[in-house]
Scaffold this motif. Structure first.
Motif, short mmCIF file in Angstrom:
data_model
loop_
_atom_site.label_atom_id
_atom_site.label_comp_id
_atom_site.label_asym_id
_atom_site.label_seq_id
_atom_site.Cartn_x
_atom_site.Cartn_y
_atom_site.Cartn_z
N ASP A 11 9.84 7.70 -26.46
CA ASP A 11 9.22 8.72 -26.32
C ASP A 11 10.70 10.50 -26.65
N ARG A 12 11.64 9.76 -25.95
CA ARG A 12 12.88 10.31 -25.99
C ARG A 12 13.23 10.63 -27.79
N GLU A 14 12.18 10.17 -30.70
CA GLU A 14 11.18 10.73 -31.12
C GLU A 14 11.11 12.30 -31.10
N MET A 15 11.42 12.54 -30.12
CA MET A 15 11.04 13.63 -29.54
C MET A 15 12.44 14.30 -29.76
N ALA A 18 12.41 15.49 -33.38
CA ALA A 18 11.62 16.40 -33.92
C ALA A 18 12.34 17.56 -33.76
N LEU B 351 14.52 19.02 -22.46
CA LEU B 351 13.36 17.96 -23.65
C LEU B 351 12.37 18.60 -23.98
N TYR B 355 10.92 20.40 -27.62
CA TYR B 355 9.85 19.66 -28.10
C TYR B 355 8.86 20.13 -28.66
N ALA B 358 9.77 22.36 -30.93
CA ALA B 358 10.04 22.37 -31.74
C ALA B 358 8.27 21.63 -32.93
N LYS B 433 4.59 13.46 -23.62
CA LYS B 433 4.20 14.19 -24.89
C LYS B 433 3.03 13.93 -25.73
N LYS C 11 1.00 3.59 -22.02
CA LYS C 11 2.15 3.31 -22.74
C LYS C 11 3.49 2.95 -22.23
#
Lengths: 437, 484, 484, 437
Positions: A11-12, A14-15, A18, B351, B355, B358, B433, C11
């Motif tokens: 996740d990190r 990917e974030m 982005a 973060l 995000y 973004a 996320k 996940k």
């Protein structure tokens, strides 16, 4: 990973991609070098849930609570029985976890609770206007002072010597910048003395009902002399089933500590303060107020209303700075009042009156005990002891009975709740006798 | 009808309460004090009380059901452990006037919390007493006054940026000071020139939020502190946004003299529909003499006590020792996360915010809702709905209401005031996320839909227990209690 | 999607659990016993676990939200006090193998409950062990067997009326007996002649519910007992309907030898979506030697113990001492109501049922849904939807599904089996008259609507999280776990 | 008025009038004179909530729970930490108060929980079929016996001597009328002995994993000899993160006690039993099973399925008589498993293995302690003491350490959970040493 978070390494990455930065540290680029901490916080690493639980349980076990002794401690908070349905309702996440109902369409539950609460407080106090809660008792007294000062533009506060000392202190602290002064009203044999109309420089008169020494004040009599000042009564709401309502005695503002209404002791908080007033003061009220209205389809609904009083609209011209108040605790209050019910409030009040007078008579019969005053009482009374009261409290506590709150050198304030039976009172008499022998 | 009040469900003679037996002689109050008619409380049995509030609860949206990105409110997950530990009888039934010798657990907890909070803020002296953020602000203003006046210095003004929370100016007024606004520069920080112009020897304090309500960390903070301290004023830190910087930087290290914490935000006390909260303050050495009393102290023998002997203290701001139940939860939180976990919480909060911004960019949402400051943000960020309003005829309010139909709590709207049609979004670190993606998609979908038919959003919401309510009517003819 | 499973929210790498530190040397199991691949449990953090189950909960109807007149299930209010007392650590963390000397509170509670239950049933010997009603039935059949066989009497059949709960015949089979059905007479009671014909010396027991599942109290009970005892069989009381008669009449006084209680019904353990429950049995002196062990006993010195020395006992039917947590709640209930309160509970249960029936008559509902037995009922009654089906083309199922749109839980449908299109309605004593009125109105409204347009009910429900489900398909191609 | 009811005097009169009778007694006309009670129940009058609470609290305080001592008691139930989110979710009335999901449209929450639970049990056991819970462990073993008997039509049960004695007793009690017999399989050095294929009169073989003495059985080896009988394993689900799944070793039915998965001790119940089996046994399963399906609009949904197995449909031909099971406790189980998570189950298992072996080694080093067997163990082990074990337990308990479960004369079964730290184990060693000195 930090507890309660979900960002896996994937996740990190990917974030960050982005966002377009390399690392989380890059996100803190605005923080100047000179003020970065640059070392780990000096706080122990996180622990598993079971260990946090064990630590808190061990700390709790170091306290002597009303679970562990026969306690007659009161003086502002009282060990009433909190019915289980309150826990059950308050634990519902829909009440526990949302914030102030800024979006009324998805907050009707909370808003209706506020409306029901306001109605209950209005019924109890006999005053037409209630807000949806303030922090707690003494700060509610201070808030009443601010209202009185800004409403009357006057600068003198008259405070009964029998007002709860925390309320007096809080008023004094809070009003430090208002240009107001505090003058004390003497107390004789338990009652606040006022025998002529107060001067027209007086913004407000503050009295407790029952007062700090447990005496029932003659509010109607005091009210006759209030002149152009506002009469502010700090009441114990649980007594308002048996005591005349402040509203019918001409009180302008009635505030107080709501803990007695279904809230735990919690070593002093959170509980809630209530704040009720006459119609004329509606637009001066601090805090949230819910009002009834309809939606575009004509359905009944509730909203936060009269918000132009509040800090988020009027900013420096607001009637108060209060934002987060005590919504959940006020919910406990209104559930408790529904649980007691109309008859129950009176029955409970009558039980307290009888047990409190029984206790006073029983204790007063002990050598070395005198009454502090001989006024009627509801749920608490003050005694004058022949020995140092703090030492007496220690003596009794060591024997499993906490006899009450020691004040001055020789004063003892004894509080009764429905959880203190005749047997408990008799046991207190026994221990107190020993202490004073 | 789902909106029936509990009073409307009342029927004479019903009850839940059963009184304990009268085990002493009956005593009656004198008639002159006795209430003639009982307050018209509900008369209703337990099953229907439970159902009533259960049904009401279902008319509330809550954090445990969905995303709640209410900017500036830090709606992070409320760990369930906290309710368990707060309910332990040794906490819940502990009377606040219990002799400190017999409340050592509670005092140790409070002291441990003070120490941890002090470390996080970089200011060693913590008063736990204030009941909420705004109460902490008041405490801060009052200790500022006491600090100045103790030196014979009587000042009259307090500076607040125009981005400040409304509580700041309101508090200044209640503290007996005049509010002087300071402007904002192009980067979203304090307008240094304006500050310099207004900082004079009548200024008692500058109240600042950093990162501020625009989600911007003011990189000039050292300069600001220098200016403020230069005129002898104190620098006050509004801790509403502390969740952005734990373990990264500390208000004390930035030069702040006074900090308030919102324990219900950063340290996750459930918000309760509008409280309870708690708003402790931390102060520097020179302010320490003035903070509230009583103060929890650790004695040389390792025991804990309440210190009332504080001659310069402003006194007390409320009854007893503060919202202890909130302290229990906050302390549990700090124990659970630890120093590293707190730092990571802030990192992930930042973060997540960046995000989400973004993602909104990627989906084109920012074309119509551009960020007020187009840069990296801290733990929250502000969008402006002005282009959306211009292009689609949709107000920020319409967007917010349409979000309700997507089962999201809307962000804070129309705040901060200096951004037109503002939308303040704070996702917090405890969101996944996937949730952020879904929220961004919903925003995009509403804009797509709005481009086709703006009426849909203008009349939203549709799927909620009630639809848009007549707020103007409610304020005009206030019905604030039920006639009985 | 609201029906996403927790596995679909998983996940890799996410977690809620944090393991305690390994404070001892690491030890590995031999490879041959070690699992190669961990079970595919969800990987998910606390906030999303909470949200997942919170959202799922919102897809359930519950007793605390509305009327739940599920016949034979006694959905009475669950007092909130009970959860509090059951959770006390002295109960909740008490290990079942704790030495009885150090579990005196638990044993005293169980013994007190035994005494109270015995008084209610009029049978002095109570075994708390069985875990639910059907388990109590099994216990009853097994003690019947033990009783007969101890005398060298080996019987083969057990009689059950055709109105019996399905558990009765199922239990008989599991107990190793042949089921023999007994018919029902015109009044809804046992067909005495049929009983007389079938009662022979091969009959071990008659299992009877009184009042039975038709809501009818069998006025011939004394005669029935005489017949059954006349052939040496035992008379077994299915306590599912005990809520009708507490303090009015007692199974023991009617001649029953064995009774089971459903603590979750009569004594209001929350039903939990299908358990836990508890199904203690009470028996007469002659059956006493055979009941389960261990048995809680009070010793002469006033202390309590577990008695394992019961040579004729059938033994144990489960681990440990039974569903103690249920006992705590039931005992709290008995303490709260007292003897008079229990009697009044039954009286009001019967009053509510008769009133609801009267109201349905008044509104003309019974024209299309006539009571199976047109007389006074006990705590529940049966309507037949046969005329409704004939006249309106609506099945009982359609009516039930349409009730969902009125926010009522439907009554039990298609049971008892001998009533065509049956609807078994049990309102319980904790419902208000207003609720009964509203339910009756809804029934009337559905019939009115059905007369105009039966398609509406046939396609109901509409407002529920899902609509009618493909049950046949589910059974044909069972998907009973998620492939991972 | 009776507690929790609402019928006021007015209500009663109106309701009686509507019914057309004079009094409530008239409603009981069908009850023959001869069987009417005719006197009040001999049960004390009802008490206020606070008094009921106080009575129950006082009773609870008379027990010595795992809160009050360092306890190594296990033998079927274990003092694992129950995370707080379980309380929070289980207290939601939507899970707590409904009954069996007979109306799936308004019971999707409960049904989906069942489906998720079945999936988890299936994953743990490695068997494709799980029901939605049975009562508890030993009765699940008996239920497996009934299934085996009716499925195979055979009449002999082979039971390991190391199967939990409660399971053996429950099977014996329950099967009294089946015409079946029980034969014991010997145990040597902790392991069940079986070295040839069992006879074709055998319905089922019952083994514990780990067994009653804590030993890990070699299930794969036993499985080779099962012949036409069903192999039934009673497993501890919490160990199935580190132990091979019964499914991969050829087990036909895996049952067990679910208490270890997020359920309280509760002096023995309520907890839940799990019941998993091979595909071939699907239509023989007892109890509820939830299945996935779709609604008329094509939306995913869940229903109770394969109900023709059940007592309310098939009556005397049902696969079981079970109706009310343990849905709420099974919910606790699936929440617990989600909380532990895939990695956590393994980590916890590994922690238990390490601490358990540490404990065994530490205790075995004491004079007067021998191992009952030397097989690998996961979370519990049996010792042979040089003194009477029951007396040793008394001795240690008086010193605040409950060393475990005493069996036979000299056997002591010691259980480890993650709540028993190295320090606790060392303390046990100290006390045990003293006891045996």
């Amino acid at each position: 990973m930090s507890r309660y978070t979900s960002a896996t390494e994937t996740d990190r990455q990917e974030m960050l991609a982005a966002i377009g930065v390399e690392s989380i540290d890059d996100l803190f680029a605005d923080v100047p070098e000179g003020v970065r901490l640059g070392r780990p916080l000096d706080i122990a690493p996180g622990k598993p849930e079971q260990e946090v639980f064990a630590r808190l349980r061990d700390l709790a076990a170091k306290n002597v609570s009303a679970e562990d002794e026969i306690s007659f401690l009161g003086a502002g908070m009282y060990d009433h029985y909190v019915p289980a349905l309150i826990d059950s309702i308050l634990s519902r996440s829909e009440f526990l976890t949302p914030y102030t109902p800024y979006q009324p369409e998805i907050s009707q539950g909370g808003l209706q609770v506020m409306f029901e609460y306001q109605t209950a407080i209005s019924e109890l106090t006999g005053l037409p206007v209630s807000n949806a809660s303030v922090y707690e008792g003494p700060s509610a007294v201070a808030a009443a002072g601010w209202l009185a000062h800004t409403h009357t533009k006057k600068t003198k506060f008259l405070v009964s010597e029998s007002l709860h000392p925390h309320s007096l202190e809080t008023l004094a602290t809070t009003s430090a910048g208002w240009g107001t002064t505090i003058e004390m009203l003497p107390v004789v044999n338990g009652l606040t003395q006022l025998d002529e109309v107060v001067g027209d420089d007086v913004a407000a008169i503050f009295v407790g009902q029952p007062n700090f020494h447990g005496a029932i004040e003659d509010i109607a009599a005091l009210s006759q002399f209030k002149g152009s000042a506002l009469l502010v009564v700090q009441a114990d709401p649980l007594t308002l089933g048996v005591l005349r309502s402040p509203g019918e005695d001409g009180v302008d503002i009635c505030v107080g500590e709501g803990q007695t209404l279904g809230n735990r002791l919690d070593f002093g908080g959170p509980s809630f303060g209530f704040f009720a007033a006459s119609q004329a003061l509606l637009r001066r009220m601090p805090g949230r107020i819910a009002g009834e209205t309809t939606d575009v389809d004509g359905r009944r609904g509730f909203v936060l209303t009269l918000q132009t009083r509040e800090q988020h609209i009027r900013r420096e011209k607001a009637t108060s700075n209060i934002c987060t108040a005590q919504a959940l605790n006020a919910l406990a209050g209104v559930i408790y009042l529904s649980w007691l019910g109309r008859e129950g409030l009176v029955e409970l009040g009558e039980l307290l009156v009888s047990r409190t007078h029984y206790a006073r008579e029983t204790l007063a019969a002990i050598d070395g005990v005198e009454l502090w005053h001989d006024q009627p009482v509801v749920r608490e009374f003050a005694l004058k002891l022949s020995k140092n009261a703090h030492e007496v409290v220690e003596f009794c506590s060591a024997r499993g009975v906490n006899p009450g709150f020691a004040f001055d050198d020789n004063g003892l304030l004894v509080a009764i709740t429905e959880q203190r039976s005749k047997a408990d009172i008799d046991r207190l008499a026994e221990v107190l006798k020993e202490a004073l022998a | 009808d789902h909106a029936k009040t509990i009073y409307e469900k009342s029927k004479p003679g019903r009850r839940a309460f059963v009184a304990p037996e009268l085990d002493v002689p009956k005593h009656e109050l004198p008639a002159k004090f006795r209430r003639a008619e009982a307050p018209k409380l509900p008369e209703i049995a337990e099953p229907e009380i439970v159902r009533h509030y259960n049904r009401l609860s279902k008319r509330n949206f809550d954090l445990d059901s969905g995303f709640y990105p209410l900017g500036s409110c830090t709606m992070k997950h409320n760990p369930k452990l906290h309710e368990r530990v707060a309910a332990l009888p040794g906490h819940a039934r502990l009377h606040p006037l219990t002799n400190p010798k017999r409340a050592q657990g509670a005092l140790e907890l409070m002291h441990s919390l003070q120490v941890a909070l002090g470390e996080i803020a970089g200011l060693p002296h913590v008063s736990l007493q204030p009941s909420a953020g705004s109460h902490g602000e008041l405490a801060g203003v009052l200790v500022t006054r006491a600090y100045h006046e103790d030196r014979g210095d009587f000042r009259t003004k307090i500076l607040t940026p125009d981005t400040a929370h409304g509580t700041n100016p309101a508090t200044v007024t209640m503290g007996g000071y005049e509010v002087v606004k300071v402007g904002t520069n192009a980067d979203g920080g304090v307008d240094i020139e304006d500050l310099r112009a207004k900082a004079d020897d009548q200024v008692a304090c500058l109240m600042l939020t950093n990162p501020n309500t625009l989600g911007v960390f003011d990189a000039n903070i050292e300069e600001i502190a220098k200016i403020v301290h230069g005129v002898g004023a104190t620098l006050y830190y509004d801790g509403a946004n502390l969740n952005a910087v734990m373990g990264k930087t500390r208000p004390g290290d930035m030069g702040f003299d006074i900090v308030h914490y919102n324990l219900h935000k950063t340290f996750t006390q459930p918000h309760g529909g509008g409280g309870p909260g708690a708003g402790p303050i931390a102060v520097s050495d020179r302010i320490e003499p003035y903070i509230t009393k009583p103060q929890v102290v650790k004695l040389e023998d390792g025991t804990f006590d309440l210190d009332f002997d504080r001659p310069k203290s402003i006194g007390r701001l409320r009854g007893f020792q503060g919202n202890f139940g909130v302290f229990v939860r906050s302390y549990a939180y700090i124990l659970s996360l630890g120093g590293d976990g707190l730092q990571e919480a802030s990192e992930l909060a930042v973060l997540n915010a960046n995000y989400l911004l973004a993602k909104l960019r990627e989906l084109g949402v920012t074309d119509l809702l551009p960020p007020a400051y187009d840069r990296l943000c801290m733990h929250e960020f502000v969008l402006s709905g002005a282009p959306m309003k211009r292009e689609l005829g949709l107000k920020t309010l319409d967007l917010a209401k349409r979000l309700l139909d997507h089962n999201f709590h809307p962000p804070t709207v129309y705040f901060p005031l200096l951004v037109e049609e503002a939308l303040l979004i704070e996702p917090t670190e405890t969101e996944t996320k996937e949730t952020l993606d879904a929220f961004a998609e919903a925003m995009a979908e509403i804009l797509r839909e709005g481009a086709e038919d703006p009426e849909i959003a203008r009349n939203a919401p549709y799927g909620t227990p009630v639809r848009r309510l007549d707020e103007a009517g409610a304020a005009k003819r206030p019905v604030i209690r039920q006639p009985l």
